[in-house]
Design a protein around this motif. Structure first.
Motif, PDB file in Angstrom:
ATOM      1  N   LEU A   1       0.802  -1.218   0.000  1.00 29.14           N
ATOM      2  CA  LEU A   1       0.000   0.000   0.000  1.00 29.14           C
ATOM      3  C   LEU A   1       0.837   1.270   0.000  1.00 29.14           C
ATOM      4  O   LEU A   1       0.292   2.372  -0.069  1.00 29.14           O
ATOM      5  N   THR A   2       2.152   1.139   0.060  1.00 26.57           N
ATOM      6  CA  THR A   2       2.997   2.325   0.078  1.00 26.57           C
ATOM      7  C   THR A   2       2.965   3.077  -1.250  1.00 26.57           C
ATOM      8  O   THR A   2       3.395   4.241  -1.312  1.00 26.57           O
ATOM      9  N   VAL A   3       2.479   2.443  -2.303  1.00 26.95           N
ATOM     10  CA  VAL A   3       2.389   3.122  -3.607  1.00 26.95           C
ATOM     11  C   VAL A   3       1.238   4.128  -3.622  1.00 26.95           C
ATOM     12  O   VAL A   3       1.142   4.947  -4.545  1.00 26.95           O
ATOM     13  N   LEU A   4       0.376   4.072  -2.625  1.00 29.05           N
ATOM     14  CA  LEU A   4      -0.780   4.960  -2.575  1.00 29.05           C
ATOM     15  C   LEU A   4      -0.436   6.263  -1.860  1.00 29.05           C
ATOM     16  O   LEU A   4       0.408   6.301  -0.975  1.00 29.05           O
ATOM     17  N   THR A   5      -1.133   7.316  -2.246  1.00 24.17           N
ATOM     18  CA  THR A   5      -1.025   8.572  -1.506  1.00 24.17           C
ATOM     19  C   THR A   5      -1.793   8.425  -0.185  1.00 24.17           C
ATOM     20  O   THR A   5      -2.577   7.476  -0.008  1.00 24.17           O
ATOM     21  N   ASP A   6      -1.583   9.353   0.718  1.00 26.35           N
ATOM     22  CA  ASP A   6      -2.302   9.306   1.992  1.00 26.35           C
ATOM     23  C   ASP A   6      -3.809   9.348   1.762  1.00 26.35           C
ATOM     24  O   ASP A   6      -4.571   8.645   2.430  1.00 26.35           O
ATOM     25  N   ARG A   7      -4.242  10.175   0.821  1.00 22.88           N
ATOM     26  CA  ARG A   7      -5.679  10.286   0.528  1.00 22.88           C
ATOM     27  C   ARG A   7      -6.210   8.980  -0.040  1.00 22.88           C
ATOM     28  O   ARG A   7      -7.293   8.522   0.334  1.00 22.88           O
ATOM     29  N   GLU A   8      -5.459   8.360  -0.934  1.00 23.40           N
ATOM     30  CA  GLU A   8      -5.905   7.092  -1.521  1.00 23.40           C
ATOM     31  C   GLU A   8      -5.983   6.004  -0.463  1.00 23.40           C
ATOM     32  O   GLU A   8      -6.912   5.183  -0.473  1.00 23.40           O
ATOM     33  N   ARG A   9      -5.047   5.969   0.459  1.00 25.91           N
ATOM     34  CA  ARG A   9      -5.086   4.991   1.550  1.00 25.91           C
ATOM     35  C   ARG A   9      -6.337   5.196   2.400  1.00 25.91           C
ATOM     36  O   ARG A   9      -6.984   4.237   2.811  1.00 25.91           O
ATOM     37  N   GLU A  10      -6.663   6.440   2.676  1.00 25.63           N
ATOM     38  CA  GLU A  10      -7.847   6.733   3.475  1.00 25.63           C
ATOM     39  C   GLU A  10      -9.110   6.295   2.745  1.00 25.63           C
ATOM     40  O   GLU A  10     -10.033   5.727   3.338  1.00 25.63           O
ATOM     41  N   VAL A  11      -9.148   6.533   1.449  1.00 22.41           N
ATOM     42  CA  VAL A  11     -10.312   6.115   0.655  1.00 22.41           C
ATOM     43  C   VAL A  11     -10.431   4.597   0.649  1.00 22.41           C
ATOM     44  O   VAL A  11     -11.530   4.041   0.819  1.00 22.41           O
ATOM     45  N   VAL A  12      -9.318   3.904   0.472  1.00 24.90           N
ATOM     46  CA  VAL A  12      -9.341   2.428   0.481  1.00 24.90           C
ATOM     47  C   VAL A  12      -9.825   1.909   1.821  1.00 24.90           C
ATOM     48  O   VAL A  12     -10.607   0.950   1.902  1.00 24.90           O
TER      49      VAL A  12
END
Length: 218
Positions: A151-162
């Protein structure tokens, strides 16, 4: 035209689904199978856009058939047919790559819409169903590579959305939670799916549990 393969060991079930689907001019039933082995062979021959796959069939079951078909590289999406209240195998089917599931009690409009949704590349996992599925899924071992660094490839916002997707929130609910538009929420989800190399929203939820971003629901 959306091509559909029906895989169910009950002739009357297949006949009923075939009749319902044929009422939509943009959906065509291109094949039928009564066993998992037959589903694999038929899928390779007709290359359907969508397969309606029963779980319990003679010989190879629907889970093994789903895994075999998807691992072959066919650009096919699978909807699992199940009696959700009692079928313990639905979670394994999702892990095998299915794009969602339906109960056999689904109505005509719901069936046709489900085929359209999955054929369009979306996962058939409504928010209310997501909450039930992931709540159960979180307590079951799921095969997959260990570690949480994917999941490190995701931005902070994308992680929150996921994380919110895995909690069972719809795009609109995610938008309200994060004070963004539903379109922006959908864009974040689409980007996360692409970055992580998963098939759809269902697989995104599974990965979130595997990598520890989501936990058991209260």
């Amino acid at each position: 035209m959306i091509s559909v393969l029906l895989a169910d060991d009950q002739h009357l079930v297949r006949a009923g689904f075939r009749s319902l689907l044929r009422r939509d001019k943009e959906i065509q039933v291109v094949g039928e199978a009564s066993t998992g082995d037959e589903a694999v062979r038929t899928a390779a021959a007709v290359r359907p856009d969508v397969i309606l796959m029963d779980i319990r069939m003679p010989g190879m079951d629907g889970i093994a058939a789903t895994r075999t078909i998807l691992e072959s590289g066919l650009p096919t999406r699978v909807i699992i047919l199940t009696t959700f209240e009692t079928d313990e195998y639905v979670f394994a089917a999702l892990a095998a790559g299915a794009s969602g599931f339906l109960t056999k009690e689904i109505g005509p409009d719901g069936l046709r819409q489900a085929v359209r949704v999955v054929a369009a590349g979306d996962a058939l996992l409504s928010p209310s169903v997501t909450r039930r599925v992931v709540g159960q899924f979180a307590h079951r071992p799921v095969a997959g590579p260990p570690g949480g660094d994917r999941l490190t490839v995701l931005t902070d916002r994308e992680r929150e959305v996921v994380r919110l997707v895995a909690a069972g929130l719809s795009n609109s609910e995610i938008a309200r939670e994060l004070v963004i538009s539903p379109l922006t929420a959908k864009t974040h989800i689409t980007r996360a799916i692409a970055k992580l190399g998963v098939r759809d929203r269902v697989q995104l939820v599974i990965l979130a549990f595997e990598d520890g971003l989501a936990g058991p629901l209260s």
